[in-house]
Design an enzyme around this catalytic site. Structure first.
Site, short mmCIF file in Angstrom:
data_model
loop_
_atom_site.label_atom_id
_atom_site.label_comp_id
_atom_site.label_asym_id
_atom_site.label_seq_id
_atom_site.Cartn_x
_atom_site.Cartn_y
_atom_site.Cartn_z
N CYS A 107 0.38 18.29 -94.00
CA CYS A 107 -0.89 19.03 -93.89
C CYS A 107 -0.76 20.43 -94.46
CB CYS A 107 -1.33 19.14 -92.43
SG CYS A 107 -2.22 17.71 -91.88
N ASN A 108 0.04 20.58 -95.49
CA ASN A 108 0.19 21.91 -96.08
C ASN A 108 0.26 21.75 -97.59
OD1 ASN A 108 1.31 24.49 -96.92
ND2 ASN A 108 1.59 24.85 -94.73
#
Ligand SMILES: *Cc1c(COP(=O)(O)O)cnc(C)c1O
Length: 801
Positions: free
Chosen positions: A383-384
C-alpha cells in the site's frame, strides 16, 4: 536498561499474548495484537455497565455521552494536545479520517491544490483524484524547496505526508507542519497511522502542529477497530464548505415543501460524526488506554524497546552473507535515516532476498516458507506505491508493462524482467521480543543463506542409467479438486483423456458469491473429503473422514446428464474463478449436497461440475507447452465419460479441467525415498507419497536397497512410455506449503516443504515431480482410440539423444 525492559516484555508476553505462542509475528504495521487483559477488561465493562445510544435522552444515554467525551479527552492527553486547541473526530480508520478532510476540500467552490510526498500510503495518494491541481513530491528536498518559494498556486492548498513510512519505517520531518502553518491558505494533513503505533507524538506546540492528523487506534492497541482525526481548531473553518449532513450532525432538517437544515454548531466533532458513533469501540478505548499504560508504561518506552530490536534485526540481516561472500539481503533503507535516531526511523525493516548468484528469491516462496515456520510478515506493494517503486527502481513504463502482463498486488508474478515487483516488510510492535528477532534471523539462516557445507543439491548430478526400468506403483485421481484422492484399484485399466486421467478434477468446490475455488491451502480439512468412483453403479460417492462430525456420505451420478438418474440434480450455470481464469461451471442446487460440503468444511460452499468443452480459449491451455506435431487437428474417439459419451471429438486444444497447470502429475518413489532420508537425517518424520497429490507414482524394479536407486532421474526425462502409451514431460512441478498437509489427518506440518526448500530450489522456486501429458498416437489401433494405463504397467523413460 533496554535489556531489563525487554525481559519485562518477555515476561508479560506468554501471559498476555497466548495467540502469539509458537508464532513469530512481524506484521505490526498491519495491525498490532490486543492483550488478553484488554479483552477481559472490555468484556467486564460491557457486562457490568449499560450503554445506550448517546442521541437519546435516557440516563444510560447521558452516561454514555459522558464516557465518549472522556475518551476524546484521554486520547488528546495521550498526545499532549490541549482540548482548547484540538478536537477529536472518531472515524472508522485512518483512511476514513483522510476522506473526511478530502470531502471538505472537494466541496470548495474553487477547488484546491494538493501536494503529497512520495512515501505516502495509498489512502493519501487517492485524495489527488478530487484536487484541481496536484503534485507528488519525489524527495524531502523537493518539499523543502517548495516550502521556501513563494506560492503561485491559487486558492487553498493541502499538503499531506506520512509521519512514518508504512513501507520501510523512515520517519519524515515533523517541522514541515510548522513551516506550512506560516504559508497563506495552506493546510497540513499528517498521516500518523504508522508513527503512533510505536512512538510518542506531541501536539503541545500548537503552532508547530499539523492542521489535520489521522491515525488508526488498532495499530497502537490492537483493539478497538477505530480511527481518529485530530483537527486543530484554528483550521475548523475548512469543514464549513462540507455539504453532506447525516443523523447526528444536524439540529433540524425540513424536507417536504421547503428544503432547509440547520447544522450542529457547537463542536467540530458534532458536525462531522454522521450517524451513530461506534460507541462500544469508544468504550473499549478506555480499557485499551488503561491496559496499555499498565503493561508498557509509555509510548516512549515502547519506542526505545522497538528501536533497539529493529537496529539488531536490520544490522544482522544486512550482514548476512552467502558462502561465496554475496549479500543475502537487499535492504531498502534511506542512508540518511538511522534506527538509533528515533526522529528518523521507526521499527520497520524492508528488504528483498537474493540467492548466492545474485538472483532474486521470489517473495511468494518466502511467504510459503514463512507459512510453514509460523512467521507472519507482509510482502508485495505494501500500500505504498511511491515508496515501493522508488525502492525497487521501477519506472512507470515498467509498472504499466507488469500490470498489462498480469501483475496485481498480492499475486505470484513477483519477479518480472529481472526485478522484484514487491518488498518483504518486517514490522515490530510493543510486544515484540528479542526472541522474535532472533527466531527470524535463524529462519533466514536456515532457508536463505547458502553455506558451502550444506550445499544445495540441485539435481541428480549424472545422467541416469535407464537399464533398471520402472513400473507404475500407483494411480490416483482427484475427482473433486483439492479434496482427497481416489486410488485406482490394481487390475483396472483406466482411461486417459485429452484432459488427463478419467474423472480427474471434474468437480470443484466454490464459495458462493465470489465463485472462488476452494483449496486445501486455506481449508486443510478438504483432505478429509474422500470421493470414490463406482463405475458399476455409475456414481461418485463422497464421504467425510471425520467420524465425530456425523456426516452421512452422499452419492452423485457420474453421468453428464443427471436427469437420467434423478430430477433433483438439475444444474444451474455460473462463473467461477480457478487459478485466475473465469470458467463457466454448473452448480448443484440440491441442499443435501451443499449441506454435506458446508458442514464438513464449516464454511459456506457449493459443489460445481466443470464442462471440459467450455474451457476452450482459456489461458490455462497455454501452460502446457505442446510440440507442433501435437497441435494438429485430429479425430479422436472418446469412449466412456467425458466430455460427451461416445461422441467424436475434434482435438484442437488440450483442456486442463481444474487440475493445476497440467493434465497429469508424476512423481518417483526413488525421489521420495531420497527426500525422506534427508528429512529423517534432520530429525524429521518421513512423509507419504499422498502429500504430493500425484496422479502417477513410478517406482524402480528390483532395487534391494535405496542405495541403488536413481532419485530425481525424472528431471532428465523428455518423456516416458507407460504400457503402450507415450507421455511427454512438460516440466517440473512447482510446490507450495500445501504439501505439508497430512492427507490422512489434515494436520499441517513443516515437512516436506522445509527440506524441499533446502534441496530442490531452482531459481528461487521449489520443485518436486513432473507435469506430463499424454501423446496421441497417429493410428487407428484400439490403443490409440481408447488409451488406458494400469497399476504395475512397465514404465520406460524416454531420453532425448
Ligand atoms: C495503516 C496505515 C494507513 C491506513 O490505515 P487504515 O486503518 O487502513 O485506514 C494509512 N497510512 C499509514 C502510514 C498506515 O500505516
Amino acid at each position: 536498561m533496554l535489556e531489563s525492559y525487554n525481559r519485562h516484555v518477555e515476561d508479560i508476553r506468554d501471559l498476555e499474548y497466548p495467540m502469539l505462542q509458537d508464532t513469530v509475528y512481524l506484521d505490526h504495521a498491519g495491525t498490532t495484537i490486543p492483550a488478553k487483559s484488554l479483552m477481559e477488561r472490555f468484556s467486564a465493562d460491557m457486562i457490568s455497565n449499560l450503554y445506550a445510544n448517546p442521541h437519546s435522552a435516557s440516563s444510560a444515554s447521558q452516561d454514555t455521552s459522558k464516557r465518549v467525551e472522556d475518551a476524546r479527552l484521554r486520547l488528546l492527553h495521550l498526545f499532549n494536545a490541549d482540548p482548547e486547541e484540538f478536537d477529536v473526530v472518531f472515524v472508522a480508520n485512518a483512511t476514513a479520517g483522510i476522506k473526511l478532510v478530502m470531502e471538505a476540500f472537494r466541496d470548495y467552490e474553487t477547488g484546491f491544490w494538493y501536494g503529497y510526498h512520495r512515501d505516502s500510503h495509498t489512502s493519501l495518494v487517492g485524495l489527488r483524484e478530487v484536487a484541481r491541481e496536484q503534485r507528488c513530491f519525489g524527495s524531502d528536498s523537493e518539499v523543502e524547496e517548495w516550502l521556501q518559494t513563494t506560492h503561485k498556486e491559487a486558492g487553498s492548498r493541502l499538503f499531506a505526508y506520512p509521519a512514518q513510512s508504512n513501507m520501510n519505517g523512515r520517519r519524515l520531518p515533523l517541522h514541515w507542519c510548522q513551516q506550512i502553518c506560516q504559508l497563506p491558505s495552506t493546510y497540513s494533513l499528517l498521516d500518523a497511522a504508522a508513527l503512533v503505533s510505536t512512538s510518542p507524538f506531541d501536539l503541545s506546540n500548537v503552532s508547530a502542529s499539523p492542521d489535520f492528523t489521522v491515525m488508526s487506534l488498532y495499530k497502537i492497541f490492537g483493539f478497538p477497530d477505530l480511527g481518529a482525526l485530530i483537527v486543530k481548531k484554528s483550521a475548523d473553518h475548512v469543514f464549513q464548505s462540507r455539504k453532506y449532513f447525516g443523523g447526528g450532525t444536524v439540529d433540524m432538517v425540513v424536507c417536504l415543501k421547503e428544503q432547509w437544515h440547520a447544522r450542529k454548531s457547537d463542536t467540530l466533532h458534532e458536525q462531522l460524526e454522521d450517524g451513530t458513533l461506534p460507541i462500544h469501540s469508544i468504550m473499549a478505548l478506555h480499557s485499551a488506554l488503561d491496559v496499555h499504560q499498565e503493561l508498557y508504561g509509555s509510548l516512549d518506552r515502547i519506542s526505545s524497546h522497538c528501536a533497539f530490536l529493529a537496529e539488531r534485526l536490520y544490522s544482522r540481516l544486512a550482514a548476512l552473507r552467502h558462502a561465496n561472500g554475496q549479500n543475502v539481503c537487499e535492504m531498502y533503507k534511506d542512508p540518511s535515516s538511522d534506527y538509533n535516531i528515533k526522529a528518523t526511523h521507526g521499527p520497520i525493516v524492508a528488504m528483498n532476498i537474493r540467492n548466492a548468484h545474485g538472483g532474486w528469491v521470489a517473495n511468494s516462496e518466502v511467504e510459503k516458507l514463512a507459512s510453514i515456520r509460523h512467521v507472519q510478515l507482509r510482502t508485495g506493494g505494501l500500500c505504498n506505491p511511491g515508496g515501493t517503486a522508488s525502492s525497487l527502481d521501477l519506472e512507470p513504463w515498467e509498472m504499466e508493462r507488469n500490470f498489462s502482463a498480469g501483475h496485481r498486488c498480492g499475486n505470484e508474478n513477483d519477479i518480472m524482467h529481472g526485478k522484484p515487483t514487491g518488498i518483504i516488510r518486517l514490522s515490530l510492535g510493543a510486544m515484540t521480543t528479542l526472541r522474535d528477532v532472533d527466531s527470524f534471523l535463524d529462519f533466514m539462516e536456515e532457508y536463505f543463506v547458502e553455506n558451502e557445507l550444506d550445499k544445495v543439491v540441485k539435481a541428480a548430478s549424472t545422467q541416469p542409467n535407464i537399464d533398471g526400468g520402472y513400473y507404475v506403483e500407483s494411480l490416483t485421481v482427484y475427482p473433486i479438486k483439492s479434496c482427497a484422492g481416489y486410488k485406482i484399484p490394481p487390475q483396472v485399466a483406466w482411461y486417459i483423456h485429452q484432459e488427463g486421467l478419467a474423472w480427474d478434477r471434474e468437480w470443484c468446490l466454490i464459495r458462493p458469491g465470489s465463485g472462488a475455488a476452494l483449496s486445501q491451502k486455506r481449508y486443510p480439512r478438504m483432505a478429509l473429503i474422500r470421493p470414490s468412483i463406482d463405475l458399476d453403479k455409475g456414481i461418485l460417492r463422497v464421504e467425510f473422514a471425520d467420524a465425530t462430525a456425523g456426516i452421512d456420505p452422499i452419492n452423485l451420478p457420474l453421468s453428464r446428464n443427471p436427469s437420467l438418474f434423478t430430477s433433483k440434480h438439475d444444474f444451474t450455470e455460473r462463473n467461477t474463478r480457478v487459478c485466475g481464469d473465469t470458467i463457466t461451471a454448473r452448480t448443484y442446487p440440491s441442499p443435501a449436497i451443499t449441506n454435506f460440503f458446508t458442514r464438513a468444511l464449516g464454511v459456506a460452499c457449493q459443489l460445481v461440475r466443470f464442462p471440459a468443452n467450455r474451457c476452450v480459449g482459456s489461458s490455462r491451455h497455454t501452460k502446457a507447452h505442446l510440440q507442433p506435431f501435437q497441435q494438429r487437428k485430429g479425430t479422436y474417439y472418446m469412449p466412456g465419460t467425458f466430455p460427451n459419451e461416445g461422441k467424436l471429438e475434434t482435438l484442437v486444444l488440450r483442456p486442463i479441467l481444474f487440475s493445476n497447470e497440467s493434465p497429469i502429475l508424476l512423481i518417483s518413489r526413488s525421489s521420495l525415498n531420497r527426500l525422506n532420508e534427508q528429512i529423517k537425517s534432520n530429525g524429521g518424520k518421513a512423509v507419504h507419497a499422498e502429500v504430493f497429490r500425484a496422479n502417477i507414482v513410478v517406482a524402480e524394479y528390483h532395487k534391494s536397497t535405496p542405495a541403488f536407486e536413481q532419485p530425481y532421474a525424472e528431471d532428465f526425462w523428455q518423456g516416458l512410455q507407460i504400457g503402450n502409451q507415450v507421455f511427454q514431460i512438460l516440466g517440473g512441478c512447482q510446490r507450495c506449503q500445501m504439501v505439508c498437509i497430512d492427507q490422512e489427518t489434515a494436520q499441517k506440518h513443516m515437512e516436506p516443504f522445509s527440506t524441499l526448500a533446502k534441496t530442490r530450489r531452482f531459481e528461487g522456486r521449489v520443485y518436486f515431480g513432473q507435469h506430463t501429458c499424454h501423446v496421441n498416437k497417429d493410428e487407428e489401433s484400439l490403443d490409440a482410440q481408447g488409451p488406458t494405463i494400469m497399476v504395475t504397467d512397465a514404465v520406460k523413460p524416454l531420453l532425448d539423444n
